[in-house]
Design a protein around this motif. Sequence first.
Motif, short mmCIF file in Angstrom:
data_model
loop_
_atom_site.label_atom_id
_atom_site.label_comp_id
_atom_site.label_asym_id
_atom_site.label_seq_id
_atom_site.Cartn_x
_atom_site.Cartn_y
_atom_site.Cartn_z
N LEU A 103 26.40 78.37 33.25
CA LEU A 103 25.93 79.38 34.20
C LEU A 103 24.83 78.85 35.11
O LEU A 103 24.73 79.24 36.27
CB LEU A 103 25.43 80.61 33.44
N GLU A 104 24.01 77.97 34.59
CA GLU A 104 22.89 77.45 35.36
C GLU A 104 23.25 76.21 36.18
O GLU A 104 22.40 75.66 36.88
CB GLU A 104 21.72 77.14 34.42
N SER A 105 24.50 75.80 36.12
CA SER A 105 24.92 74.58 36.82
C SER A 105 25.00 74.80 38.32
O SER A 105 25.15 75.92 38.81
CB SER A 105 26.28 74.13 36.29
N ASP A 106 24.92 73.69 39.07
CA ASP A 106 25.08 73.75 40.52
C ASP A 106 26.47 74.25 40.91
O ASP A 106 26.64 74.89 41.95
CB ASP A 106 24.84 72.36 41.12
N VAL A 107 27.43 73.96 40.07
CA VAL A 107 28.81 74.40 40.34
C VAL A 107 28.86 75.92 40.43
O VAL A 107 29.47 76.49 41.35
CB VAL A 107 29.76 73.90 39.24
N MET A 108 28.19 76.61 39.51
CA MET A 108 28.21 78.07 39.51
C MET A 108 27.36 78.62 40.65
O MET A 108 27.67 79.70 41.19
CB MET A 108 27.74 78.61 38.17
N THR A 109 26.31 77.92 41.04
CA THR A 109 25.52 78.35 42.18
C THR A 109 26.38 78.36 43.45
O THR A 109 26.33 79.32 44.25
CB THR A 109 24.31 77.42 42.38
N LYS A 110 27.17 77.32 43.63
CA LYS A 110 28.05 77.25 44.80
C LYS A 110 29.16 78.29 44.74
O LYS A 110 29.62 78.78 45.77
CB LYS A 110 28.62 75.84 44.92
N LYS A 111 29.59 78.62 43.55
CA LYS A 111 30.68 79.58 43.38
C LYS A 111 30.20 81.01 43.50
O LYS A 111 30.99 81.93 43.80
CB LYS A 111 31.33 79.37 42.00
N SER A 112 28.93 81.24 43.29
CA SER A 112 28.36 82.59 43.20
C SER A 112 28.74 83.53 44.34
O SER A 112 29.13 84.68 44.09
CB SER A 112 26.83 82.49 43.10
N PRO A 113 28.68 83.12 45.62
CA PRO A 113 29.01 84.07 46.70
C PRO A 113 30.43 84.60 46.65
O PRO A 113 30.73 85.63 47.26
CB PRO A 113 28.78 83.23 47.97
N TYR A 114 31.30 83.90 45.94
CA TYR A 114 32.71 84.29 45.88
C TYR A 114 33.04 85.16 44.67
O TYR A 114 34.20 85.53 44.47
CB TYR A 114 33.59 83.03 45.86
N LEU A 115 32.00 85.51 43.88
CA LEU A 115 32.24 86.25 42.64
C LEU A 115 31.54 87.60 42.62
O LEU A 115 31.45 88.25 41.56
CB LEU A 115 31.81 85.40 41.44
N GLY A 116 31.00 88.04 43.74
CA GLY A 116 30.52 89.41 43.88
C GLY A 116 29.36 89.83 42.99
O GLY A 116 29.20 91.02 42.72
N GLN A 140 37.62 68.93 34.71
CA GLN A 140 36.58 68.80 35.72
C GLN A 140 36.47 70.12 36.48
O GLN A 140 37.49 70.75 36.75
CB GLN A 140 36.89 67.65 36.67
N PRO A 141 35.26 70.56 36.79
CA PRO A 141 33.98 69.90 36.53
C PRO A 141 33.48 70.17 35.11
O PRO A 141 33.99 71.04 34.41
CB PRO A 141 33.05 70.56 37.55
N SER A 142 32.46 69.43 34.72
CA SER A 142 31.80 69.61 33.43
C SER A 142 30.31 69.39 33.62
O SER A 142 29.90 68.66 34.52
CB SER A 142 32.36 68.62 32.41
N THR A 143 29.51 70.02 32.79
CA THR A 143 28.06 69.79 32.85
C THR A 143 27.69 68.45 32.22
O THR A 143 26.55 68.00 32.36
CB THR A 143 27.29 70.91 32.13
N LEU A 144 28.64 67.82 31.53
CA LEU A 144 28.39 66.52 30.93
C LEU A 144 28.63 65.40 31.95
O LEU A 144 29.45 65.54 32.86
CB LEU A 144 29.32 66.30 29.72
N SER A 145 27.95 64.30 31.76
CA SER A 145 28.25 63.11 32.56
C SER A 145 29.60 62.55 32.10
O SER A 145 30.13 62.94 31.06
CB SER A 145 27.17 62.05 32.36
#
Length: 539
Positions: free
Chosen positions: A411-424, A10-15
Amino acid sequence: MPKWIIQELQPSTLSSDEQQQELQWFKSQAEPFAGLTIRVVSEHIDTHVYESEVLAKAFYDLTGIHVIHELTGEDDVIKKLSAQMVTGLNLYDAYINDSDLVGSHFRSGAITTISELLTFKSGQYTLPTLDLNDFIGLQFTRDPFGVIYQLPDQQFANLYWYRSDWFENPSYKAQFKQQYGYELGVPQNWQAYEDIARFFSDDINTIEGVRVYGHMDYAAIDPSLGWRISDAWLSMAGVGDAGLPNGLPVDEWGIRVENCHPVGASVSRGGALNSPAAVYALEKYVDWLEYAPDEAKSLTFSEAGKWLATGKIAQQIFWYSAFVGDLTQPNLPVVDDQGIPKWKVAPSPVGKYWQKGMKSGYQDAGSWTFLKNTPKDRQIAAWLYAQFLVSKSVSLKKTLVGFTPIRLSDLESDVMTKKSPYLGGLVEFYRSNARNVWTPTGSNVPDYPNMAGFWWLYVSKIVDGTYSPKQGLDAFAARVDAHLAQLEQTMVNSQCAPKMNPIKDESFWLSQPGSPKPLNQQVIKGQTLPYEEAIRVWN
Protein backbone atom coordinates in the motif's frame (compact mmCIF):
# COMPACT_ATOMS: atom_id res chain seq x y z
CA MET A 1 13.67 -21.00 -12.25
CA PRO A 2 11.12 -20.49 -15.06
CA LYS A 3 11.55 -17.00 -16.52
CA TRP A 4 7.81 -16.49 -16.98
CA ILE A 5 7.24 -16.53 -13.24
CA ILE A 6 9.58 -13.60 -12.62
CA GLN A 7 7.99 -11.70 -15.50
CA GLU A 8 4.48 -12.40 -14.25
CA LEU A 9 5.21 -11.32 -10.68
CA GLN A 10 5.97 -7.70 -11.52
CA PRO A 11 5.84 -5.24 -9.93
CA SER A 12 7.03 -6.26 -6.47
CA THR A 13 8.24 -4.31 -3.45
CA LEU A 14 11.26 -6.64 -3.39
CA SER A 15 14.41 -6.02 -5.39
CA SER A 16 15.20 -8.47 -8.17
CA ASP A 17 17.73 -10.31 -5.98
CA GLU A 18 15.35 -10.42 -3.02
CA GLN A 19 12.56 -11.81 -5.15
CA GLN A 20 14.86 -14.45 -6.63
CA GLN A 21 15.91 -15.51 -3.13
CA GLU A 22 12.34 -15.69 -1.87
CA LEU A 23 11.18 -17.79 -4.81
CA GLN A 24 14.23 -20.03 -4.49
CA TRP A 25 13.23 -20.72 -0.88
CA PHE A 26 9.87 -22.09 -2.07
CA LYS A 27 11.62 -24.27 -4.66
CA SER A 28 14.01 -25.81 -2.15
CA GLN A 29 11.55 -26.27 0.75
CA ALA A 30 8.99 -27.93 -1.51
CA GLU A 31 11.33 -30.69 -2.71
CA PRO A 32 9.92 -33.36 -0.33
CA PHE A 33 6.42 -32.69 -1.71
CA ALA A 34 7.21 -32.56 -5.45
CA GLY A 35 4.66 -34.61 -7.40
CA LEU A 36 1.98 -34.21 -4.74
CA THR A 37 -1.46 -32.92 -5.76
CA ILE A 38 -3.30 -30.76 -3.23
CA ARG A 39 -6.81 -29.31 -3.28
CA VAL A 40 -7.86 -25.90 -1.98
CA VAL A 41 -11.12 -23.98 -2.34
CA SER A 42 -12.09 -20.31 -2.19
CA GLU A 43 -14.95 -18.03 -3.18
CA HIS A 44 -15.25 -16.71 -6.73
CA ILE A 45 -13.82 -13.17 -6.83
CA ASP A 46 -11.21 -11.69 -9.19
CA THR A 47 -8.34 -12.19 -6.75
CA HIS A 48 -9.01 -15.89 -6.40
CA VAL A 49 -9.57 -16.31 -10.14
CA TYR A 50 -6.03 -14.97 -10.66
CA GLU A 51 -4.70 -17.33 -7.99
CA SER A 52 -6.47 -20.32 -9.52
CA GLU A 53 -5.64 -19.63 -13.17
CA VAL A 54 -2.15 -18.09 -12.93
CA LEU A 55 -0.52 -18.42 -9.51
CA ALA A 56 -1.35 -22.09 -9.02
CA LYS A 57 0.48 -22.83 -12.30
CA ALA A 58 3.41 -20.65 -11.24
CA PHE A 59 3.62 -22.55 -7.96
CA TYR A 60 3.62 -25.89 -9.80
CA ASP A 61 6.33 -24.79 -12.23
CA LEU A 62 8.37 -23.53 -9.28
CA THR A 63 7.86 -26.42 -6.84
CA GLY A 64 6.42 -29.44 -8.63
CA ILE A 65 3.38 -29.37 -6.32
CA HIS A 66 0.19 -29.51 -8.37
CA VAL A 67 -2.64 -27.38 -6.95
CA ILE A 68 -6.30 -27.84 -7.80
CA HIS A 69 -7.61 -24.44 -6.70
CA GLU A 70 -11.39 -24.65 -6.87
CA LEU A 71 -13.67 -21.61 -7.03
CA THR A 72 -17.23 -21.60 -5.75
CA GLY A 73 -19.74 -19.41 -3.92
CA GLU A 74 -18.96 -18.07 -0.45
CA ASP A 75 -21.85 -20.01 1.06
CA ASP A 76 -20.59 -23.23 -0.54
CA VAL A 77 -17.07 -22.72 0.85
CA ILE A 78 -18.56 -22.67 4.35
CA LYS A 79 -20.63 -25.78 3.63
CA LYS A 80 -17.57 -27.68 2.40
CA LEU A 81 -15.54 -26.58 5.41
CA SER A 82 -18.31 -27.65 7.80
CA ALA A 83 -18.68 -30.99 6.01
CA GLN A 84 -14.99 -31.76 6.50
CA MET A 85 -15.24 -30.88 10.18
CA VAL A 86 -18.29 -33.10 10.69
CA THR A 87 -17.28 -36.11 8.59
CA GLY A 88 -13.56 -36.10 9.26
CA LEU A 89 -12.97 -36.70 5.54
CA ASN A 90 -10.08 -34.81 3.96
CA LEU A 91 -12.16 -33.05 1.30
CA TYR A 92 -9.68 -30.18 0.85
CA ASP A 93 -6.20 -29.53 2.15
CA ALA A 94 -6.87 -25.85 2.89
CA TYR A 95 -9.67 -23.32 2.65
CA ILE A 96 -9.71 -19.60 2.01
CA ASN A 97 -12.73 -18.55 4.02
CA ASP A 98 -13.76 -15.32 5.70
CA SER A 99 -12.24 -14.45 9.05
CA ASP A 100 -15.89 -14.03 10.11
CA LEU A 101 -15.58 -17.67 11.19
CA VAL A 102 -12.82 -17.04 13.72
CA GLY A 103 -15.29 -17.35 16.62
CA SER A 104 -16.32 -20.76 15.33
CA HIS A 105 -12.77 -21.84 14.56
CA PHE A 106 -11.22 -21.23 17.95
CA ARG A 107 -14.10 -22.91 19.78
CA SER A 108 -14.25 -25.94 17.45
CA GLY A 109 -10.98 -27.65 18.33
CA ALA A 110 -10.79 -28.67 14.65
CA ILE A 111 -8.32 -26.07 13.36
CA THR A 112 -4.56 -26.25 13.02
CA THR A 113 -3.69 -22.70 14.01
CA ILE A 114 -1.36 -20.49 12.05
CA SER A 115 0.62 -20.17 15.26
CA GLU A 116 1.19 -23.96 15.15
CA LEU A 117 2.17 -23.96 11.48
CA LEU A 118 4.64 -21.14 12.04
CA THR A 119 6.53 -23.26 14.58
CA PHE A 120 6.15 -26.71 12.97
CA LYS A 121 9.55 -28.43 12.92
CA SER A 122 11.10 -25.28 14.39
CA GLY A 123 9.68 -23.15 11.61
CA GLN A 124 11.33 -25.14 8.84
CA TYR A 125 8.42 -24.49 6.49
CA THR A 126 7.79 -20.89 7.44
CA LEU A 127 8.89 -18.34 4.86
CA PRO A 128 11.70 -16.24 6.42
CA THR A 129 10.32 -13.12 4.71
CA LEU A 130 6.67 -13.80 5.63
CA ASP A 131 6.76 -10.67 7.87
CA LEU A 132 3.53 -11.03 9.83
CA ASN A 133 3.73 -7.42 11.03
CA ASP A 134 3.24 -6.32 7.42
CA PHE A 135 -0.25 -7.88 7.25
CA ILE A 136 -2.93 -5.22 7.75
CA GLY A 137 -5.65 -7.67 8.80
CA LEU A 138 -3.93 -10.05 11.17
CA GLN A 139 -5.82 -8.64 14.17
CA PHE A 140 -9.03 -9.96 12.60
CA THR A 141 -7.84 -13.57 12.61
CA ARG A 142 -6.86 -13.92 16.27
CA ASP A 143 -8.90 -15.43 19.08
CA PRO A 144 -9.48 -13.40 22.29
CA PHE A 145 -6.18 -14.73 23.65
CA GLY A 146 -4.05 -13.63 20.69
CA VAL A 147 -3.64 -16.99 18.94
CA ILE A 148 -3.63 -16.65 15.14
CA TYR A 149 -6.16 -18.99 13.53
CA GLN A 150 -6.12 -17.79 9.93
CA LEU A 151 -3.73 -16.02 7.55
CA PRO A 152 -5.21 -13.18 5.44
CA ASP A 153 -5.10 -13.77 1.67
CA GLN A 154 -7.27 -10.85 0.46
CA GLN A 155 -9.26 -8.00 2.00
CA PHE A 156 -11.99 -5.67 0.84
CA ALA A 157 -14.21 -3.20 2.64
CA ASN A 158 -17.77 -1.93 2.49
CA LEU A 159 -17.40 1.76 1.69
CA TYR A 160 -19.71 4.62 0.74
CA TRP A 161 -19.71 5.00 -3.07
CA TYR A 162 -20.94 8.09 -4.92
CA ARG A 163 -20.88 9.89 -8.26
CA SER A 164 -18.43 12.67 -7.48
CA ASP A 165 -19.08 14.36 -10.83
CA TRP A 166 -22.78 14.75 -10.01
CA PHE A 167 -22.09 15.90 -6.46
CA GLU A 168 -19.73 18.58 -7.78
CA ASN A 169 -22.20 19.84 -10.40
CA PRO A 170 -22.89 23.54 -9.54
CA SER A 171 -26.54 23.32 -10.58
CA TYR A 172 -27.24 20.26 -8.44
CA LYS A 173 -25.34 21.76 -5.51
CA ALA A 174 -27.39 24.95 -5.64
CA GLN A 175 -30.67 23.08 -5.98
CA PHE A 176 -29.85 20.77 -3.06
CA LYS A 177 -28.79 23.69 -0.85
CA GLN A 178 -32.03 25.52 -1.60
CA GLN A 179 -34.22 22.49 -0.86
CA TYR A 180 -32.44 20.95 2.13
CA GLY A 181 -30.62 23.86 3.70
CA TYR A 182 -27.09 22.47 3.64
CA GLU A 183 -24.38 21.59 1.13
CA LEU A 184 -24.49 18.59 -1.17
CA GLY A 185 -21.46 16.56 -0.18
CA VAL A 186 -20.31 13.31 1.37
CA PRO A 187 -23.02 12.37 3.92
CA GLN A 188 -21.83 12.00 7.49
CA ASN A 189 -25.07 10.65 8.92
CA TRP A 190 -28.03 8.63 7.74
CA GLN A 191 -30.31 11.65 7.52
CA ALA A 192 -28.03 13.25 4.94
CA TYR A 193 -27.86 9.99 3.02
CA GLU A 194 -31.65 9.84 2.98
CA ASP A 195 -31.95 13.46 1.84
CA ILE A 196 -29.50 12.87 -1.00
CA ALA A 197 -31.29 9.66 -1.99
CA ARG A 198 -34.59 11.53 -2.21
CA PHE A 199 -32.96 14.43 -4.05
CA PHE A 200 -31.56 12.35 -6.91
CA SER A 201 -34.47 9.89 -7.15
CA ASP A 202 -37.33 12.37 -6.87
CA ASP A 203 -36.04 15.91 -7.43
CA ILE A 204 -33.44 15.32 -10.15
CA ASN A 205 -35.00 12.10 -11.46
CA THR A 206 -33.43 12.28 -14.93
CA ILE A 207 -29.95 13.22 -16.14
CA GLU A 208 -29.30 13.57 -19.87
CA GLY A 209 -32.49 11.67 -20.59
CA VAL A 210 -31.61 8.74 -18.29
CA ARG A 211 -33.67 7.86 -15.20
CA VAL A 212 -31.38 8.05 -12.17
CA TYR A 213 -31.65 6.87 -8.58
CA GLY A 214 -30.32 8.18 -5.29
CA HIS A 215 -29.85 4.77 -3.71
CA MET A 216 -28.93 1.21 -4.71
CA ASP A 217 -29.44 -2.01 -2.80
CA TYR A 218 -30.71 -5.56 -3.15
CA ALA A 219 -33.36 -7.51 -1.27
CA ALA A 220 -34.06 -10.83 -3.03
CA ILE A 221 -34.78 -13.81 -0.78
CA ASP A 222 -31.31 -15.27 -0.98
CA PRO A 223 -28.39 -15.98 1.40
CA SER A 224 -26.72 -12.79 0.15
CA LEU A 225 -29.54 -10.80 1.77
CA GLY A 226 -28.18 -12.01 5.09
CA TRP A 227 -24.69 -10.75 4.28
CA ARG A 228 -26.20 -7.37 3.39
CA ILE A 229 -27.27 -6.93 7.00
CA SER A 230 -24.85 -9.14 8.96
CA ASP A 231 -21.91 -7.43 7.24
CA ALA A 232 -22.09 -4.66 9.79
CA TRP A 233 -25.27 -2.83 8.73
CA LEU A 234 -26.21 -2.72 12.42
CA SER A 235 -22.80 -1.34 13.36
CA MET A 236 -23.28 1.68 11.09
CA ALA A 237 -26.62 2.33 12.79
CA GLY A 238 -24.90 2.21 16.18
CA VAL A 239 -26.36 -1.00 17.63
CA GLY A 240 -23.28 -2.28 19.46
CA ASP A 241 -20.79 -0.87 21.96
CA ALA A 242 -17.54 0.97 21.43
CA GLY A 243 -14.44 -1.14 21.02
CA LEU A 244 -12.32 -2.59 18.20
CA PRO A 245 -12.28 -4.78 16.25
CA ASN A 246 -15.80 -5.45 17.57
CA GLY A 247 -17.89 -3.80 20.26
CA LEU A 248 -17.50 -4.91 23.87
CA PRO A 249 -19.46 -6.25 25.59
CA VAL A 250 -22.07 -6.07 22.78
CA ASP A 251 -20.91 -6.56 19.18
CA GLU A 252 -22.46 -5.58 15.86
CA TRP A 253 -24.51 -8.78 15.74
CA GLY A 254 -26.15 -7.64 18.96
CA ILE A 255 -24.55 -10.49 20.90
CA ARG A 256 -23.39 -9.73 24.43
CA VAL A 257 -20.16 -11.47 25.50
CA GLU A 258 -18.84 -11.61 29.05
CA ASN A 259 -15.36 -13.02 29.64
CA CYS A 260 -15.43 -14.50 26.11
CA HIS A 261 -18.74 -16.30 26.78
CA PRO A 262 -21.75 -15.29 24.62
CA VAL A 263 -24.61 -14.67 27.04
CA GLY A 264 -27.47 -13.62 24.77
CA ALA A 265 -28.65 -11.62 21.76
CA SER A 266 -32.08 -10.41 22.88
CA VAL A 267 -32.47 -7.28 24.96
CA SER A 268 -33.98 -9.37 27.77
CA ARG A 269 -30.59 -11.11 28.13
CA GLY A 270 -28.47 -7.98 27.67
CA GLY A 271 -28.06 -8.23 23.89
CA ALA A 272 -29.16 -5.73 21.27
CA LEU A 273 -30.38 -7.69 18.25
CA ASN A 274 -33.97 -6.55 18.83
CA SER A 275 -33.08 -3.23 20.45
CA PRO A 276 -34.46 0.15 19.35
CA ALA A 277 -31.21 0.79 17.45
CA ALA A 278 -31.57 -2.47 15.52
CA VAL A 279 -35.21 -1.72 14.71
CA TYR A 280 -34.15 1.72 13.44
CA ALA A 281 -31.48 0.07 11.25
CA LEU A 282 -33.96 -2.31 9.59
CA GLU A 283 -36.59 0.41 9.19
CA LYS A 284 -34.12 2.52 7.22
CA TYR A 285 -33.01 -0.45 5.12
CA VAL A 286 -36.61 -1.11 4.06
CA ASP A 287 -37.61 2.56 3.69
CA TRP A 288 -34.67 3.42 1.44
CA LEU A 289 -35.61 0.76 -1.10
CA GLU A 290 -38.14 3.26 -2.44
CA TYR A 291 -35.25 5.40 -3.70
CA ALA A 292 -33.64 2.44 -5.52
CA PRO A 293 -34.69 0.99 -8.88
CA ASP A 294 -37.85 -1.14 -8.66
CA GLU A 295 -35.75 -4.17 -9.60
CA ALA A 296 -33.69 -3.90 -6.40
CA LYS A 297 -36.16 -5.94 -4.36
CA SER A 298 -35.65 -8.91 -6.67
CA LEU A 299 -31.87 -8.66 -7.06
CA THR A 300 -29.18 -10.70 -5.32
CA PHE A 301 -25.75 -9.48 -4.23
CA SER A 302 -24.01 -10.25 -7.52
CA GLU A 303 -26.87 -8.98 -9.71
CA ALA A 304 -27.11 -5.65 -7.88
CA GLY A 305 -23.38 -5.07 -8.18
CA LYS A 306 -23.68 -4.51 -11.92
CA TRP A 307 -26.00 -1.52 -11.56
CA LEU A 308 -23.37 1.05 -10.57
CA ALA A 309 -21.57 0.56 -13.88
CA THR A 310 -24.71 1.61 -15.79
CA GLY A 311 -24.30 5.24 -14.70
CA LYS A 312 -27.80 5.44 -13.22
CA ILE A 313 -26.93 5.44 -9.50
CA ALA A 314 -25.94 8.52 -7.49
CA GLN A 315 -24.74 6.79 -4.32
CA GLN A 316 -24.68 3.53 -2.38
CA ILE A 317 -24.34 3.57 1.37
CA PHE A 318 -21.96 0.67 1.34
CA TRP A 319 -20.40 -1.09 -1.61
CA TYR A 320 -17.86 -3.90 -1.66
CA SER A 321 -14.49 -2.55 -2.79
CA ALA A 322 -13.64 -5.95 -4.32
CA PHE A 323 -15.63 -4.66 -7.30
CA VAL A 324 -13.24 -1.74 -7.99
CA GLY A 325 -11.99 -3.52 -11.10
CA ASP A 326 -15.51 -3.77 -12.51
CA LEU A 327 -15.98 -0.01 -12.24
CA THR A 328 -12.65 1.09 -13.68
CA GLN A 329 -12.99 -0.48 -17.12
CA PRO A 330 -12.69 1.89 -20.11
CA ASN A 331 -15.80 3.10 -21.93
CA LEU A 332 -18.06 2.80 -18.90
CA PRO A 333 -20.42 5.73 -18.17
CA VAL A 334 -18.70 6.04 -14.77
CA VAL A 335 -15.14 6.43 -16.15
CA ASP A 336 -13.82 9.44 -18.09
CA ASP A 337 -11.72 9.46 -21.27
CA GLN A 338 -8.47 9.43 -19.27
CA GLY A 339 -9.54 6.38 -17.26
CA ILE A 340 -10.22 8.42 -14.12
CA PRO A 341 -13.36 7.28 -12.25
CA LYS A 342 -16.27 9.69 -12.10
CA TRP A 343 -16.96 8.15 -8.68
CA LYS A 344 -15.24 8.09 -5.33
CA VAL A 345 -15.39 6.08 -2.13
CA ALA A 346 -15.56 7.66 1.30
CA PRO A 347 -16.44 6.74 4.91
CA SER A 348 -19.97 5.37 5.17
CA PRO A 349 -22.45 7.63 6.98
CA VAL A 350 -23.55 6.50 10.43
CA GLY A 351 -26.91 6.24 12.15
CA LYS A 352 -28.15 8.22 15.12
CA TYR A 353 -27.17 5.55 17.67
CA TRP A 354 -23.55 5.46 16.53
CA GLN A 355 -20.92 6.83 18.93
CA LYS A 356 -17.24 7.60 18.62
CA GLY A 357 -15.07 4.56 19.28
CA MET A 358 -17.40 2.11 17.56
CA LYS A 359 -16.51 0.21 14.41
CA SER A 360 -17.69 2.09 11.32
CA GLY A 361 -18.36 -0.69 8.84
CA TYR A 362 -17.39 -4.09 7.53
CA GLN A 363 -14.19 -5.45 6.04
CA ASP A 364 -13.97 -8.90 4.52
CA ALA A 365 -10.74 -10.74 5.24
CA GLY A 366 -10.62 -13.93 3.18
CA SER A 367 -8.07 -16.01 5.06
CA TRP A 368 -6.29 -19.35 4.90
CA THR A 369 -7.69 -22.00 7.21
CA PHE A 370 -6.23 -25.46 7.87
CA LEU A 371 -8.02 -28.40 9.49
CA LYS A 372 -6.44 -30.88 11.87
CA ASN A 373 -7.85 -33.85 9.97
CA THR A 374 -5.70 -33.07 6.90
CA PRO A 375 -2.70 -35.42 6.53
CA LYS A 376 0.42 -33.52 7.59
CA ASP A 377 2.30 -33.77 4.31
CA ARG A 378 -0.67 -32.40 2.40
CA GLN A 379 -1.20 -29.69 5.01
CA ILE A 380 2.40 -28.52 4.82
CA ALA A 381 2.29 -28.50 1.01
CA ALA A 382 -0.86 -26.37 1.22
CA TRP A 383 0.84 -24.14 3.81
CA LEU A 384 3.66 -23.53 1.32
CA TYR A 385 1.11 -22.66 -1.38
CA ALA A 386 -0.67 -20.28 0.98
CA GLN A 387 2.58 -18.52 1.86
CA PHE A 388 3.44 -18.24 -1.83
CA LEU A 389 0.12 -16.49 -2.55
CA VAL A 390 0.72 -13.93 0.22
CA SER A 391 4.48 -13.53 -0.21
CA LYS A 392 6.04 -10.18 -1.06
CA SER A 393 7.05 -11.65 -4.41
CA VAL A 394 3.37 -12.06 -5.27
CA SER A 395 1.26 -9.71 -3.17
CA LEU A 396 1.71 -6.37 -4.99
CA LYS A 397 0.91 -7.83 -8.42
CA LYS A 398 -2.07 -9.66 -6.89
CA THR A 399 -3.29 -6.39 -5.36
CA LEU A 400 -3.22 -4.72 -8.78
CA VAL A 401 -5.26 -7.57 -10.24
CA GLY A 402 -8.00 -7.86 -7.61
CA PHE A 403 -7.67 -4.64 -5.53
CA THR A 404 -7.84 -6.64 -2.29
CA PRO A 405 -4.63 -5.56 -0.46
CA ILE A 406 -3.17 -7.44 2.50
CA ARG A 407 0.27 -5.86 3.03
CA LEU A 408 1.14 -2.37 4.26
CA SER A 409 4.40 -2.42 2.27
CA ASP A 410 2.38 -2.80 -0.94
CA LEU A 411 0.00 0.00 0.00
CA GLU A 412 2.84 2.39 0.76
CA SER A 413 4.72 1.61 -2.46
CA ASP A 414 5.27 4.13 -5.26
CA VAL A 415 3.33 1.79 -7.52
CA MET A 416 0.16 2.29 -5.47
CA THR A 417 0.74 6.04 -5.28
CA LYS A 418 0.74 6.20 -9.08
CA LYS A 419 -2.31 3.95 -9.27
CA SER A 420 -4.27 5.89 -6.65
CA PRO A 421 -6.05 8.42 -8.96
CA TYR A 422 -7.55 5.52 -10.91
CA LEU A 423 -9.06 3.78 -7.86
CA GLY A 424 -11.44 6.43 -6.55
CA GLY A 425 -10.05 6.74 -3.02
CA LEU A 426 -9.38 3.05 -2.27
CA VAL A 427 -5.67 3.64 -1.68
CA GLU A 428 -6.41 6.58 0.63
CA PHE A 429 -8.74 4.35 2.64
CA TYR A 430 -6.20 1.59 3.11
CA ARG A 431 -3.38 3.99 3.92
CA SER A 432 -5.44 5.50 6.72
CA ASN A 433 -6.43 4.27 10.16
CA ALA A 434 -9.84 3.39 8.70
CA ARG A 435 -8.48 -0.01 7.71
CA ASN A 436 -8.61 -0.84 11.44
CA VAL A 437 -12.11 0.60 12.02
CA TRP A 438 -13.84 -1.32 9.22
CA THR A 439 -13.76 -4.82 10.69
CA PRO A 440 -15.13 -8.32 10.00
CA THR A 441 -17.48 -10.30 12.21
CA GLY A 442 -15.57 -11.05 15.38
CA SER A 443 -14.93 -13.86 17.82
CA ASN A 444 -18.26 -13.29 19.65
CA VAL A 445 -20.12 -15.42 17.10
CA PRO A 446 -19.58 -19.03 18.22
CA ASP A 447 -21.17 -20.86 15.28
CA TYR A 448 -21.00 -18.71 12.16
CA PRO A 449 -21.81 -21.49 9.64
CA ASN A 450 -25.23 -22.05 11.19
CA MET A 451 -25.98 -18.63 12.66
CA ALA A 452 -25.20 -16.70 9.46
CA GLY A 453 -28.15 -18.38 7.79
CA PHE A 454 -30.59 -16.94 10.32
CA TRP A 455 -30.13 -13.41 8.96
CA TRP A 456 -31.65 -13.77 5.54
CA LEU A 457 -34.52 -15.92 6.79
CA TYR A 458 -35.74 -13.21 9.16
CA VAL A 459 -34.72 -10.14 7.15
CA SER A 460 -36.59 -11.48 4.12
CA LYS A 461 -39.80 -11.64 6.16
CA ILE A 462 -39.27 -8.00 7.14
CA VAL A 463 -38.70 -7.00 3.52
CA ASP A 464 -41.82 -8.77 2.24
CA GLY A 465 -43.98 -7.33 5.02
CA THR A 466 -44.68 -10.59 6.85
CA TYR A 467 -43.10 -9.00 9.93
CA SER A 468 -42.58 -5.40 10.96
CA PRO A 469 -38.92 -4.68 11.74
CA LYS A 470 -39.67 -5.02 15.47
CA GLN A 471 -41.57 -8.29 15.05
CA GLY A 472 -38.91 -9.74 12.78
CA LEU A 473 -36.06 -8.81 15.09
CA ASP A 474 -37.90 -10.13 18.15
CA ALA A 475 -38.28 -13.48 16.39
CA PHE A 476 -34.69 -13.36 15.15
CA ALA A 477 -33.25 -12.57 18.59
CA ALA A 478 -35.28 -15.39 20.14
CA ARG A 479 -33.91 -17.79 17.50
CA VAL A 480 -30.32 -16.73 18.18
CA ASP A 481 -30.85 -17.09 21.93
CA ALA A 482 -32.25 -20.58 21.42
CA HIS A 483 -29.23 -21.53 19.34
CA LEU A 484 -26.80 -20.10 21.89
CA ALA A 485 -28.61 -22.07 24.63
CA GLN A 486 -28.24 -25.22 22.56
CA LEU A 487 -24.51 -24.55 22.08
CA GLU A 488 -24.19 -24.07 25.84
CA GLN A 489 -25.18 -27.73 26.19
CA THR A 490 -23.09 -29.10 23.31
CA MET A 491 -19.88 -27.04 23.64
CA VAL A 492 -19.18 -28.07 27.22
CA ASN A 493 -15.47 -28.61 26.52
CA SER A 494 -14.90 -25.14 25.09
CA GLN A 495 -13.45 -22.54 27.42
CA CYS A 496 -15.54 -19.88 25.67
CA ALA A 497 -18.84 -21.71 25.26
CA PRO A 498 -22.07 -19.70 25.62
CA LYS A 499 -23.37 -19.17 29.16
CA MET A 500 -26.82 -17.68 28.85
CA ASN A 501 -27.87 -14.74 30.99
CA PRO A 502 -31.20 -15.12 32.79
CA ILE A 503 -34.14 -13.27 31.24
CA LYS A 504 -34.86 -9.86 32.76
CA ASP A 505 -37.30 -7.13 31.91
CA GLU A 506 -35.97 -5.18 28.92
CA SER A 507 -36.19 -1.95 30.90
CA PHE A 508 -33.37 -3.18 33.14
CA TRP A 509 -30.90 -3.53 30.30
CA LEU A 510 -32.07 -0.43 28.42
CA SER A 511 -31.36 1.65 31.52
CA GLN A 512 -27.76 0.41 31.78
CA PRO A 513 -24.83 2.28 30.17
CA GLY A 514 -23.86 1.29 26.65
CA SER A 515 -25.68 -1.23 24.48
CA PRO A 516 -28.55 -2.10 24.30
CA LYS A 517 -29.45 1.56 23.90
CA PRO A 518 -32.87 3.06 24.70
CA LEU A 519 -35.10 4.60 22.05
CA ASN A 520 -33.60 7.78 20.59
CA GLN A 521 -36.36 10.09 19.35
CA GLN A 522 -34.02 12.98 18.56
CA VAL A 523 -34.63 14.65 15.19
CA ILE A 524 -31.32 14.58 13.33
CA LYS A 525 -30.31 17.18 10.74
CA GLY A 526 -28.37 16.02 7.72
CA GLN A 527 -24.66 16.73 7.77
CA THR A 528 -22.22 16.54 4.85
CA LEU A 529 -18.56 17.34 4.22
CA PRO A 530 -16.54 18.05 1.08
CA TYR A 531 -14.63 14.96 -0.04
CA GLU A 532 -11.24 16.38 1.00
CA GLU A 533 -12.50 16.85 4.56
CA ALA A 534 -14.46 13.61 4.66
CA ILE A 535 -11.41 11.46 3.97
CA ARG A 536 -9.50 13.21 6.77
CA VAL A 537 -11.90 11.51 9.17
CA TRP A 538 -10.07 8.30 8.32
CA ASN A 539 -6.92 9.66 9.92
